[in-house]
Design a protein around this motif. Structure first.
Motif: not given
Length: 94
Positions: A18-22
């Motif tokens: 589950s790709v997240k971004e920050e």
């Protein structure tokens, strides 16, 4: 976000990606440096998928505009991979 499965290199568990971004930084012009990543829910191993600064985003736009010109696409892809390697080193994501 996109989801897929893989095996964690650290603990060996099959995990759902589950790709997240920050936002991890800002460049000299105040523009965001963004990391896309996923984390193994068992052991916490973090996997960086992409780090993009304004230069990387410009390379992506060039690649998309020239996607049917193989010669240009190969050169831009090499530039993107080189720059990603530099960003990973800079932000300790190797």
């Amino acid at each position: 976000m996109d989801t897929d499965k893989c095996v964690c290199n650290k603990c060996g568990r099959k995990i759902l990606i589950s790709v997240k971004e920050e936002v991890i930084d800002q460049d000299n012009d105040g523009k965001d440096v963004v990391e896309k990543y996923f984390v193994c829910p068992d052991c916490g191993q973090r996997y960086t998928v992409m780090i993009s600064d304004e230069y990387m985003r410009a390379l992506i736009r060039v690649r998309l505009r020239n996607r049917f010109d193989r010669k240009k696409t190969v050169k831009v892809k090499k530039d993107m991979m080189r720059h990603l390697k530099e960003l990973k080193r800079k932000y300790g994501r190797e």
